[in-house]
Design a protein around this motif. Structure first.
Motif, PDB file in Angstrom:
ATOM      1  N   ARG A 147      -2.661   5.474   7.918  1.00  0.00           N
ATOM      2  CA  ARG A 147      -3.556   6.060   7.084  1.00  0.00           C
ATOM      3  C   ARG A 147      -4.397   4.951   6.648  1.00  0.00           C
ATOM      4  O   ARG A 147      -5.635   5.094   6.521  1.00  0.00           O
ATOM      5  CB  ARG A 147      -2.896   6.962   5.989  1.00  0.00           C
ATOM      6  CG  ARG A 147      -3.811   7.509   4.941  1.00  0.00           C
ATOM      7  CD  ARG A 147      -2.813   8.300   3.948  1.00  0.00           C
ATOM      8  NE  ARG A 147      -2.507   9.421   4.476  1.00  0.00           N
ATOM      9  CZ  ARG A 147      -1.685  10.270   3.792  1.00  0.00           C
ATOM     10  NH1 ARG A 147      -0.815   9.719   2.863  1.00  0.00           N
ATOM     11  NH2 ARG A 147      -1.310  11.607   4.397  1.00  0.00           N
ATOM     12  N   ILE A 148      -3.808   3.764   6.091  1.00  0.00           N
ATOM     13  CA  ILE A 148      -4.349   2.673   5.624  1.00  0.00           C
ATOM     14  C   ILE A 148      -5.062   2.088   6.780  1.00  0.00           C
ATOM     15  O   ILE A 148      -6.246   1.477   6.522  1.00  0.00           O
ATOM     16  CB  ILE A 148      -3.361   1.743   4.835  1.00  0.00           C
ATOM     17  CG1 ILE A 148      -2.851   2.447   3.530  1.00  0.00           C
ATOM     18  CG2 ILE A 148      -4.185   0.331   4.601  1.00  0.00           C
ATOM     19  CD1 ILE A 148      -3.955   2.757   2.641  1.00  0.00           C
ATOM     20  N   SER A 184       2.548   6.764   6.836  1.00  0.00           N
ATOM     21  CA  SER A 184       2.283   6.460   5.558  1.00  0.00           C
ATOM     22  C   SER A 184       3.268   5.196   5.134  1.00  0.00           C
ATOM     23  O   SER A 184       3.455   4.870   4.024  1.00  0.00           O
ATOM     24  CB  SER A 184       2.378   7.358   4.580  1.00  0.00           C
ATOM     25  OG  SER A 184       3.468   8.238   4.547  1.00  0.00           O
ATOM     26  N   TYR A 195       0.904  -1.194  -0.198  1.00  0.00           N
ATOM     27  CA  TYR A 195      -0.004   0.001   0.113  1.00  0.00           C
ATOM     28  C   TYR A 195       0.900   1.338   0.105  1.00  0.00           C
ATOM     29  O   TYR A 195       1.846   1.094   0.795  1.00  0.00           O
ATOM     30  CB  TYR A 195      -0.738   0.070   1.229  1.00  0.00           C
ATOM     31  CG  TYR A 195      -1.836  -1.063   1.468  1.00  0.00           C
ATOM     32  CD1 TYR A 195      -3.077  -1.038   0.778  1.00  0.00           C
ATOM     33  CD2 TYR A 195      -1.519  -2.116   2.198  1.00  0.00           C
ATOM     34  CE1 TYR A 195      -4.333  -2.204   0.829  1.00  0.00           C
ATOM     35  CE2 TYR A 195      -2.271  -3.131   2.367  1.00  0.00           C
ATOM     36  CZ  TYR A 195      -3.794  -3.217   1.734  1.00  0.00           C
ATOM     37  OH  TYR A 195      -4.748  -4.078   2.089  1.00  0.00           O
ATOM     38  N   TYR A 242      -4.818   6.552  -3.012  1.00  0.00           N
ATOM     39  CA  TYR A 242      -4.392   5.496  -2.303  1.00  0.00           C
ATOM     40  C   TYR A 242      -4.404   4.410  -3.143  1.00  0.00           C
ATOM     41  O   TYR A 242      -5.334   4.138  -4.049  1.00  0.00           O
ATOM     42  CB  TYR A 242      -5.832   5.456  -1.444  1.00  0.00           C
ATOM     43  CG  TYR A 242      -6.089   6.333  -0.531  1.00  0.00           C
ATOM     44  CD1 TYR A 242      -5.929   6.010   0.925  1.00  0.00           C
ATOM     45  CD2 TYR A 242      -6.410   7.808  -0.601  1.00  0.00           C
ATOM     46  CE1 TYR A 242      -5.764   6.721   1.862  1.00  0.00           C
ATOM     47  CE2 TYR A 242      -6.815   8.573   0.496  1.00  0.00           C
ATOM     48  CZ  TYR A 242      -6.360   8.185   1.642  1.00  0.00           C
ATOM     49  OH  TYR A 242      -6.386   9.075   2.765  1.00  0.00           O
ATOM     50  N   THR A 275       0.532   5.920  -0.201  1.00  0.00           N
ATOM     51  CA  THR A 275      -0.410   7.015  -0.202  1.00  0.00           C
ATOM     52  C   THR A 275       0.362   8.362  -0.765  1.00  0.00           C
ATOM     53  O   THR A 275       0.340   9.146   0.040  1.00  0.00           O
ATOM     54  CB  THR A 275      -1.165   7.103   0.856  1.00  0.00           C
ATOM     55  OG1 THR A 275      -0.091   7.265   1.992  1.00  0.00           O
ATOM     56  CG2 THR A 275      -2.211   5.977   1.160  1.00  0.00           C
TER      57      THR A 275
END
Length: 291
Positions: free
Chosen positions: A281-282, A255, A97, A114, A99
């Motif tokens: 954030r995720i 992040s 992931y 995202y 961002t």
């Protein structure tokens, strides 16, 4: 139906939303009713029937499956297989992931992209699928990733992509490059990951793990995962004595950039470290669905 679009009926051909095509990812038949594919199929069939050029083989139009949707001010796009489908097909995979901003943060109106990237867990590190959600900047990135899948470009080779750059449009290291760097870091064992969907189970084993949030004190106080202690990245070295070398260290930040840096520092000091993929954030996106 043959790969030249001929059906079981003599002189009857089928294209577009009527047919299944072979998937580029696993070579199995896949139903992808998209206008772009249908138009390409029409051209190929017309060329085939009129003998405009010589075919060495039957027509081959392996599909990847690229789609985009605008939902009010949010753009949503995907390519390839999603995680649920990979599990259903029994295909082994890894995921990352990230961002990053759609362009440099000092230029007005930047916003985060995202991005979730799925790639092969075998030695080839080929891309299997990606989802990107943001207000701007999703279309050109998903098209680049689709091209990488279509032409067998390995995930870590994306670091070499030479892309147009100016502050209103991107950053010197585009999010596409960052995907390549992140996959390369995993390939070279520079980082190990845990995922948001498993963090609550890990938090139940505090005798085995130590959980450290390396954001600033102010960020930590604004919100954090229960069970993490706060040691800011710039204080890691002077607080080594607070970190238990007999435990596996789980690191977190906003992040996953500072947690990566902290992991490298601690790894060189002999610690066994993982960081939370995508960071806080995720995790906040997953939190409502975690038991």
């Amino acid at each position: 139906m043959t790969s030249s679009f001929l059906t079981s009926k003599k002189d009857v051909y089928a294209i577009g939303d009527l047919i299944f095509l072979s998937s580029k990812i696993d070579n199995e038949l896949n139903y992808v009713p998209l206008a772009g594919n249908a138009n390409k199929e029409g051209r190929e069939l017309a060329s085939y029937l009129s003998n405009i050029y010589e075919y060495n083989n039957d027509i081959s139009l392996n599909v990847v499956g690229t789609s985009i949707l605008k939902l009010f001010s949010i753009n949503i796009t995907s390519v390839g297989f999603n995680e649920e489908l990979l599990k259903l097909k029994g295909i082994e995979y890894q995921k990352i992931y990230l961002t990053p901003n759609n362009h440099v943060s000092y230029y007005p109106n930047h916003n985060p992209l995202y991005i979730k990237v799925l790639f092969s867990s075998k030695d080839d590190y080929r891309l299997l699928g990606t989802t990107i959600i943001a207000k701007e900047g999703v279309d050109k990135r998903i098209d680049l990733l689709k091209t990488a899948i279509k032409f067998d470009i390995k995930g870590y080779r994306l670091k070499e992509a030479e892309l147009s750059y100016a502050p209103p449009f991107s950053s010197a290291k585009d999010p596409i490059n960052m995907i390549g760097y992140m996959i390369e870091n995993l390939k070279n064992n520079l980082i190990k990951q845990v995922y948001s969907e498993s963090i609550n189970d890990l938090l139940k084993e505090k005798e085995k793990y130590q959980f450290i949030d390396v954001r600033s004190k102010e960020e930590f106080n604004e919100g954090h995962i229960e069970g993490f202690i706060n040691i800011p990245l710039d204080k890691i070295r002077e607080n080594i004595n607070k970190i238990d070398k007999n435990k596996i260290i789980i690191l977190n930040c906003l992040s996953a950039i500072r947690s990566y840096n902290a992991s490298r520092i601690l790894f060189q000091k002999g610690f066994n470290c993982y960081h939370l993929a995508g960071g806080y954030r995720i995790y906040k996106l997953y939190e409502p669905y975690l038991k």
